[in-house]
Scaffold this active site. Sequence first.
Site, mmCIF file in Angstrom:
data_model
loop_
_atom_site.group_PDB
_atom_site.id
_atom_site.type_symbol
_atom_site.label_atom_id
_atom_site.label_comp_id
_atom_site.label_asym_id
_atom_site.label_seq_id
_atom_site.Cartn_x
_atom_site.Cartn_y
_atom_site.Cartn_z
ATOM 1 N N GLY A 10 0.815 -1.222 0.000
ATOM 2 C CA GLY A 10 0.000 0.000 0.000
ATOM 3 C C GLY A 10 0.839 1.257 0.000
ATOM 4 N N ASP A 15 -1.016 6.625 3.679
ATOM 5 C CA ASP A 15 -0.115 6.247 4.774
ATOM 6 C C ASP A 15 1.193 5.678 4.266
ATOM 7 O OD1 ASP A 15 -2.339 6.914 6.199
ATOM 8 O OD2 ASP A 15 -2.482 5.037 7.314
ATOM 9 N N LEU A 80 -0.169 -2.207 4.848
ATOM 10 C CA LEU A 80 -1.103 -1.074 4.774
ATOM 11 C C LEU A 80 -2.111 -1.236 3.639
ATOM 12 C CD1 LEU A 80 1.368 1.930 5.296
ATOM 13 C CD2 LEU A 80 0.385 0.380 6.984
ATOM 14 N N ALA A 82 -5.159 -2.183 1.403
ATOM 15 C CA ALA A 82 -6.548 -2.580 1.685
ATOM 16 C C ALA A 82 -7.477 -1.866 0.727
ATOM 17 C CB ALA A 82 -6.929 -2.205 3.115
ATOM 18 N N SER A 84 -9.915 0.489 1.269
ATOM 19 C CA SER A 84 -10.011 1.244 2.522
ATOM 20 C C SER A 84 -11.194 2.207 2.602
ATOM 21 C CB SER A 84 -8.719 2.040 2.739
ATOM 22 O OG SER A 84 -8.696 3.157 1.877
ATOM 23 N N SER A 125 -8.187 -0.724 12.381
ATOM 24 C CA SER A 125 -8.936 0.532 12.261
ATOM 25 C C SER A 125 -9.948 0.734 13.379
ATOM 26 C CB SER A 125 -9.679 0.515 10.918
ATOM 27 O OG SER A 125 -10.674 1.501 10.884
ATOM 28 N N GLU A 127 -12.738 1.740 12.828
ATOM 29 C CA GLU A 127 -14.027 1.303 12.280
ATOM 30 C C GLU A 127 -14.471 -0.011 12.923
ATOM 31 O OE1 GLU A 127 -16.500 2.059 9.674
ATOM 32 O OE2 GLU A 127 -15.790 4.000 10.330
ATOM 33 N N TYR A 149 -16.479 -3.258 5.450
ATOM 34 C CA TYR A 149 -15.084 -2.877 5.692
ATOM 35 C C TYR A 149 -14.716 -3.128 7.159
ATOM 36 C CZ TYR A 149 -11.118 0.216 6.683
ATOM 37 O OH TYR A 149 -9.913 0.722 7.109
ATOM 38 N N HIS A 179 -7.022 9.346 10.226
ATOM 39 C CA HIS A 179 -5.913 10.293 10.075
ATOM 40 C C HIS A 179 -5.880 10.771 8.628
ATOM 41 C CE1 HIS A 179 -4.575 6.091 10.094
ATOM 42 N NE2 HIS A 179 -3.833 6.427 9.045
HETATM 43 P P1 NAP Z 1 -5.370 4.311 0.878
HETATM 44 O O1 NAP Z 1 -4.865 5.672 0.625
HETATM 45 O O2 NAP Z 1 -6.700 3.922 0.332
HETATM 46 O O3 NAP Z 1 -4.263 3.278 0.312
HETATM 47 C C1 NAP Z 1 -4.548 1.922 0.159
HETATM 48 C C2 NAP Z 1 -3.365 1.247 -0.528
HETATM 49 O O4 NAP Z 1 -3.644 -0.150 -0.667
HETATM 50 C C3 NAP Z 1 -3.078 1.766 -1.943
HETATM 51 O O5 NAP Z 1 -1.683 1.837 -2.115
HETATM 52 C C4 NAP Z 1 -3.664 0.676 -2.826
HETATM 53 O O6 NAP Z 1 -3.048 0.596 -4.097
HETATM 54 C C5 NAP Z 1 -3.318 -0.544 -2.003
HETATM 55 N N1 NAP Z 1 -4.086 -1.733 -2.344
HETATM 56 C C6 NAP Z 1 -5.424 -1.877 -2.380
HETATM 57 N N2 NAP Z 1 -5.756 -3.125 -2.693
HETATM 58 C C7 NAP Z 1 -4.609 -3.815 -2.884
HETATM 59 C C8 NAP Z 1 -4.293 -5.137 -3.235
HETATM 60 N N3 NAP Z 1 -5.244 -6.053 -3.462
HETATM 61 N N4 NAP Z 1 -2.989 -5.503 -3.307
HETATM 62 C C9 NAP Z 1 -2.011 -4.599 -3.088
HETATM 63 N N5 NAP Z 1 -2.251 -3.306 -2.776
HETATM 64 C C10 NAP Z 1 -3.534 -2.923 -2.660
HETATM 65 O O7 NAP Z 1 -5.414 3.996 2.434
HETATM 66 P P2 NAP Z 1 -4.673 4.745 3.656
HETATM 67 O O8 NAP Z 1 -5.548 5.836 4.148
HETATM 68 O O9 NAP Z 1 -3.272 5.028 3.279
HETATM 69 O O10 NAP Z 1 -4.724 3.612 4.767
HETATM 70 C C11 NAP Z 1 -3.689 2.630 4.877
HETATM 71 C C12 NAP Z 1 -4.203 1.442 5.658
HETATM 72 O O11 NAP Z 1 -4.617 1.858 6.954
HETATM 73 C C13 NAP Z 1 -5.423 0.758 5.042
HETATM 74 O O12 NAP Z 1 -5.332 -0.628 5.350
HETATM 75 C C14 NAP Z 1 -6.595 1.356 5.794
HETATM 76 O O13 NAP Z 1 -7.704 0.484 5.774
HETATM 77 C C15 NAP Z 1 -5.983 1.508 7.175
HETATM 78 N N6 NAP Z 1 -6.530 2.565 8.034
HETATM 79 C C16 NAP Z 1 -6.581 3.843 7.551
HETATM 80 C C17 NAP Z 1 -7.023 4.854 8.402
HETATM 81 C C18 NAP Z 1 -7.077 6.289 7.927
HETATM 82 O O14 NAP Z 1 -7.745 7.092 8.597
HETATM 83 N N7 NAP Z 1 -6.392 6.645 6.849
HETATM 84 C C19 NAP Z 1 -7.410 4.547 9.706
HETATM 85 C C20 NAP Z 1 -7.321 3.235 10.156
HETATM 86 C C21 NAP Z 1 -6.855 2.245 9.307
HETATM 87 P P3 NAP Z 1 -3.570 1.479 -5.353
HETATM 88 O O15 NAP Z 1 -2.871 2.810 -5.206
HETATM 89 O O16 NAP Z 1 -3.111 0.686 -6.514
HETATM 90 O O17 NAP Z 1 -5.062 1.589 -5.242
HETATM 91 O O1 G4F Z 2 -14.043 10.209 5.575
HETATM 92 P P1 G4F Z 2 -14.862 8.984 5.682
HETATM 93 O O2 G4F Z 2 -15.268 8.334 4.413
HETATM 94 O O3 G4F Z 2 -14.071 8.017 6.646
HETATM 95 P P2 G4F Z 2 -14.508 6.753 7.548
HETATM 96 O O4 G4F Z 2 -15.743 6.125 7.034
HETATM 97 O O5 G4F Z 2 -14.503 7.213 8.967
HETATM 98 O O6 G4F Z 2 -13.297 5.747 7.286
HETATM 99 C C1 G4F Z 2 -11.948 6.185 7.312
HETATM 100 O O7 G4F Z 2 -11.454 6.071 8.623
HETATM 101 C C2 G4F Z 2 -11.385 4.726 9.128
HETATM 102 C C3 G4F Z 2 -10.866 4.816 10.557
HETATM 103 O O8 G4F Z 2 -11.943 4.942 11.448
HETATM 104 C C4 G4F Z 2 -10.476 3.925 8.239
HETATM 105 F F1 G4F Z 2 -10.346 2.665 8.726
HETATM 106 C C5 G4F Z 2 -11.041 3.894 6.832
HETATM 107 O O9 G4F Z 2 -10.135 3.191 5.981
HETATM 108 C C6 G4F Z 2 -11.147 5.327 6.334
HETATM 109 O O10 G4F Z 2 -9.848 5.853 6.209
HETATM 110 O O11 G4F Z 2 -16.211 9.322 6.484
HETATM 111 C C7 G4F Z 2 -16.181 9.928 7.749
HETATM 112 C C8 G4F Z 2 -17.599 10.317 8.158
HETATM 113 C C9 G4F Z 2 -18.629 9.190 8.009
HETATM 114 O O12 G4F Z 2 -19.441 9.161 9.150
HETATM 115 C C10 G4F Z 2 -19.453 9.593 6.809
HETATM 116 O O13 G4F Z 2 -20.812 9.160 6.859
HETATM 117 O O14 G4F Z 2 -18.044 11.373 7.296
HETATM 118 C C11 G4F Z 2 -19.383 11.109 6.926
HETATM 119 N N1 G4F Z 2 -19.663 11.809 5.673
HETATM 120 C C12 G4F Z 2 -20.592 12.802 5.510
HETATM 121 N N2 G4F Z 2 -20.635 13.190 4.235
HETATM 122 C C13 G4F Z 2 -19.106 11.580 4.476
HETATM 123 C C14 G4F Z 2 -19.708 12.445 3.569
HETATM 124 N N3 G4F Z 2 -18.114 10.724 4.113
HETATM 125 C C15 G4F Z 2 -17.737 10.735 2.810
HETATM 126 N N4 G4F Z 2 -16.732 9.922 2.436
HETATM 127 N N5 G4F Z 2 -18.319 11.559 1.877
HETATM 128 C C16 G4F Z 2 -19.321 12.440 2.198
HETATM 129 O O15 G4F Z 2 -19.837 13.165 1.359
#
Ligand code: NAP
Ligand code: G4F
Length: 324
Positions: A10, A15, A80, A82, A84, A125, A127, A149, A179
């Site tokens: 990822g 991240d 990382l 997923a 996501s 996460s 979530e 998810y 984040h």
């Molecule tokens: P992101 O921006 O959506 O990045 C996801 C990465 O996974 C991308 O590089 C994507 O590649 C790669 N990927 C998806 N499917 C794959 C597969 N089948 N094989 C190999 N690579 C694959 O997510 P992020 O925000 O950086 O989050 C990183 C990780 O932390 C994820 O697992 C997410 O669920 C978890 N997480 C995120 C948050 C948050 O708030 N950001 C919080 C908690 C947990 P492509 O570029 O090719 O699509």
């Molecule tokens: O930004 P979101 O899509 O993030 P969500 O669902 O919290 O998930 C993110 O954080 C998780 C950690 O808790 C990660 F595991 C996951 O991979 C991802 O990075 O939505 C945040 C909130 C939700 O409650 C959603 O219903 O914002 C609300 N929302 C309101 N309007 C919206 C919108 N979300 C999105 N994406 N788009 C809207 O227009």
Amino acid sequence: MMKRRALITGITGQDGSYLAEFLLRQGYEVIGMVRRTSTVNFERIKHFQDQITLVTGDLADEVSLISILREHRPSEVYNLAAQSFVQTSWAQPVFTGETTALGVTRMLDAVRIVDPEIRFYQASSSEMFGKVVEVPQTERTPFYPRSPYGVAKVYGHWITVNYRESYNMFACSGILFNHESPRRGLEFVTRKISHGVARIKLGLDEELRLGNLDAQRDWGFAGDYVEAMWLMLQQDHPDDYVVATGETHSVREFCELAFGYVDLDYRDYVVQDERFMRPAEVDLLIGDSSKARATLGWSPKTNFQELVHMMVDADLQLLKEQNR
Ligand code: NAP
Ligand code: G4F
């Protein structure tokens, strides 16, 4: 001294790009796993691409994971990758399970087969807490996921714990709360807002369509959170940690602050749209990261207002460059 070598799955994501930069600063050799795509999507990593090694693999294909580990022999793996985006997980529940849940087993199993001494980080996460059963949420709070998810991440968390306990592997699960950053995907609400604010300010749009404005999240800065991932793998014993700011804010507050920063009132521009409502919502997340603070010595450096301003500034700059 031999350089330490880390594999990041990822790496093209938000991240992955911050973690790679962090590990390079620590003197690591970084191997980044990317998927084969018809066009390259290295936007987030192109500024340091010459300092890392990119290899092709997919979490859906265990053979590719085994081959990468055999060839590159990392001492640390950060998983990382997923599917996501929570909203997409209702439209693609099986694909989400394949990648976000079973993909973790494939990666763990590849580590077990090639070299069980490799230290493993799983991106779990907040979530998983979903319809929260206690406030704030800690490592001991029971899970109640509210989306395919979230369910997939619960599986990924427990299979990580299981491989640690079954095979004595150094496998850690970081339960990270939301984040964000200027590198956040445009579909996530924070970036959708910062980008929307910048477009409206520059006269490129007249409104911003959002879903539930009352949802509350514990939002931190991604650049701060990747350090916690690394710290988990530097401990004497593997364990699981909540990583969060301990503050929660609503989507509405995010809008208020982001629009207010450029002297606009969000109420004049934000339109609620059913299309962005979810079948089941996570209403409130707020994390207690006392364990990470005490054991890892980690704490967030960027506060909510700084994060919102950073994202709006970055989108204003980006759009000005694109529309020059
Ligand atoms: P992101 O921006 O959506 O990045 C996801 C990465 O996974 C991308 O590089 C994507 O590649 C790669 N990927 C998806 N499917 C794959 C597969 N089948 N094989 C190999 N690579 C694959 O997510 P992020 O925000 O950086 O989050 C990183 C990780 O932390 C994820 O697992 C997410 O669920 C978890 N997480 C995120 C948050 C948050 O708030 N950001 C919080 C908690 C947990 P492509 O570029 O090719 O699509
Ligand atoms: O930004 P979101 O899509 O993030 P969500 O669902 O919290 O998930 C993110 O954080 C998780 C950690 O808790 C990660 F595991 C996951 O991979 C991802 O990075 O939505 C945040 C909130 C939700 O409650 C959603 O219903 O914002 C609300 N929302 C309101 N309007 C919206 C919108 N979300 C999105 N994406 N788009 C809207 O227009």
